[in-house]
Design an enzyme around this catalytic site. Sequence first.
Site, PDB file in Angstrom:
ATOM      1  N   LYS A  40      -3.619   8.702  19.587  1.00 13.77           N
ATOM      2  CA  LYS A  40      -3.782   9.099  18.182  1.00 13.77           C
ATOM      3  C   LYS A  40      -5.255   8.973  17.776  1.00 13.77           C
ATOM      4  O   LYS A  40      -5.779   9.811  17.039  1.00 13.77           O
ATOM      5  CB  LYS A  40      -2.882   8.215  17.294  1.00 13.77           C
ATOM      6  CG  LYS A  40      -2.946   8.510  15.797  1.00 13.77           C
ATOM      7  CD  LYS A  40      -2.206   9.782  15.419  1.00 13.77           C
ATOM      8  CE  LYS A  40      -2.479  10.318  14.028  1.00 13.77           C
ATOM      9  NZ  LYS A  40      -2.190   9.495  12.914  1.00 13.77           N
ATOM     10  N   ASN A  64      -7.696  11.775  16.117  1.00 11.57           N
ATOM     11  CA  ASN A  64      -8.470  11.547  14.886  1.00 11.57           C
ATOM     12  C   ASN A  64      -9.980  11.674  15.128  1.00 11.57           C
ATOM     13  O   ASN A  64     -10.695  12.186  14.273  1.00 11.57           O
ATOM     14  CB  ASN A  64      -8.135  10.185  14.275  1.00 11.57           C
ATOM     15  CG  ASN A  64      -6.747  10.152  13.655  1.00 11.57           C
ATOM     16  OD1 ASN A  64      -5.981   9.240  13.897  1.00 11.57           O
ATOM     17  ND2 ASN A  64      -6.405  11.158  12.867  1.00 11.57           N
ATOM     18  N   GLY A 124       0.824  -1.214   0.000  1.00 13.71           N
ATOM     19  CA  GLY A 124       0.000   0.000   0.000  1.00 13.71           C
ATOM     20  C   GLY A 124       0.850   1.253   0.000  1.00 13.71           C
ATOM     21  O   GLY A 124       0.790   2.046   0.941  1.00 13.71           O
ATOM     22  N   SER A 166      -7.138  13.537   6.536  1.00  8.07           N
ATOM     23  CA  SER A 166      -7.337  12.439   5.589  1.00  8.07           C
ATOM     24  C   SER A 166      -8.834  12.209   5.329  1.00  8.07           C
ATOM     25  O   SER A 166      -9.233  11.914   4.202  1.00  8.07           O
ATOM     26  CB  SER A 166      -6.682  11.170   6.124  1.00  8.07           C
ATOM     27  OG  SER A 166      -7.091  10.954   7.449  1.00  8.07           O
ATOM     28  N   ASN A 210      -7.661  21.750   9.014  1.00 12.06           N
ATOM     29  CA  ASN A 210      -7.595  21.443  10.451  1.00 12.06           C
ATOM     30  C   ASN A 210      -7.605  22.712  11.303  1.00 12.06           C
ATOM     31  O   ASN A 210      -8.233  22.757  12.361  1.00 12.06           O
ATOM     32  CB  ASN A 210      -6.324  20.631  10.763  1.00 12.06           C
ATOM     33  CG  ASN A 210      -6.339  19.273  10.097  1.00 12.06           C
ATOM     34  OD1 ASN A 210      -7.337  18.877   9.504  1.00 12.06           O
ATOM     35  ND2 ASN A 210      -5.225  18.552  10.176  1.00 12.06           N
ATOM     36  N   GLY A 214       1.045   4.407  -0.520  1.00 13.75           N
ATOM     37  CA  GLY A 214       0.461   5.747  -0.693  1.00 13.75           C
ATOM     38  C   GLY A 214       1.490   6.765  -0.226  1.00 13.75           C
ATOM     39  O   GLY A 214       2.693   6.531  -0.391  1.00 13.75           O
TER      40      GLY A 214
HETATM   41  O1  PAF Z   1      -5.790  11.837   9.518  1.00 15.01           O
HETATM   42  C1  PAF Z   1      -5.090  12.860   9.470  1.00 15.01           C
HETATM   43  O2  PAF Z   1      -5.219  13.713   8.600  1.00 15.01           O
HETATM   44  C2  PAF Z   1      -3.994  13.035  10.513  1.00 15.01           C
HETATM   45  O3  PAF Z   1      -3.932  11.875  11.308  1.00 15.01           O
HETATM   46  C3  PAF Z   1      -4.146  14.276  11.404  1.00 15.01           C
HETATM   47  C4  PAF Z   1      -3.231  14.123  12.597  1.00 15.01           C
HETATM   48  C5  PAF Z   1      -5.559  14.475  11.875  1.00 15.01           C
HETATM   49  C6  PAF Z   1      -3.633  15.500  10.715  1.00 15.01           C
HETATM   50  O4  PAF Z   1      -4.350  15.875   9.587  1.00 15.01           O
END
Ligand code: PAF
Length: 293
Positions: A175, A179, A7, A245, A193, A9
């Site tokens: 983490k 998220n 993968g 993401s 963000n 990416g």
């Molecule tokens: O998923 C994401 O984009 C990243 O994990 C984060 C830390 C939220 C930064 O964009």
Amino acid sequence: MNITIVGPGAIGSLWASYLHDAGHKISLWSRHKDDTLTIQRDSYPALSLANNDTQALKSADVILVTLKAPLVSSVLHQIKPHIDVDAIIILMHNGMGTAESVMTLMPENPLVLATTTHGAYRPSATQVLHTGQGQTLLGAVNDKALQCSFLAEVFHHALSDVAWHANIRQALWNKLAVNCAINPLTAIHQVRNGELARSEFRAQLDAIIDEVCHVMEAEEIAVDKAKLTVLIDQVIHSTSNNFSSMEQDIAHQRSSEIDFITGYLLQCASNHGIDVPTNQALYKAIKQIEQSW
Ligand code: PAF
């Protein structure tokens, strides 16, 4: 070492390039049909790496899986016949919940979980930009992986900082909390963000964090709400110009990782009988968007 990146990416290509430069033999496994793929990091010379080479996969000492969480089980199921039982499997993705199915699928292999805060962006299929320095944590999931702490040094030599974490679930839950707070809100409102620092999002962020803390406590994960709030505010600040993401997935009408982020939280909350209405509403909102396509 012989390392296959499954993968490749943005994050997978970043590691492929750094691990190659550190002297390891790198091959790729991807959905592309070509026998070789090109990866060019920043302005360094382009690399040509073997792709979907079953011999390379069979001789891999380490298989670094950088697929998005929803793809992990099905792809590993497909390539399992070509994976040696001693190969170390490392899962590196947003969200939680894949380790359980990989352990059932490949009970013999040492299984390691990883989380990274490096920033990477792929402006084209062959290019990867290292957009932000970060830290990577690795840790054992099963007993066999307890002997794999040497990997921290191997990976650190290629792309610092890397540390071995004795309780990787703790790091992954932190983490996951980041998220749960950032991804659904930025995806629903289609904002960067940094927009979450605006006062109108404060109450919602606090409610998300509060619910996540209750679930973490029930999961026996050490958590301090004030510290978690500071961490989330720091990530919002340090990635203020980025689109998360999930924002990107929703913007491009791709199914998101919601089941492995907020969905994982909801599953744990339900196991403990904890109400998480704010996260429940965000989960529903993302699912509704996905179903509207
Ligand atoms: O998923 C994401 O984009 C990243 O994990 C984060 C830390 C939220 C930064 O964009």
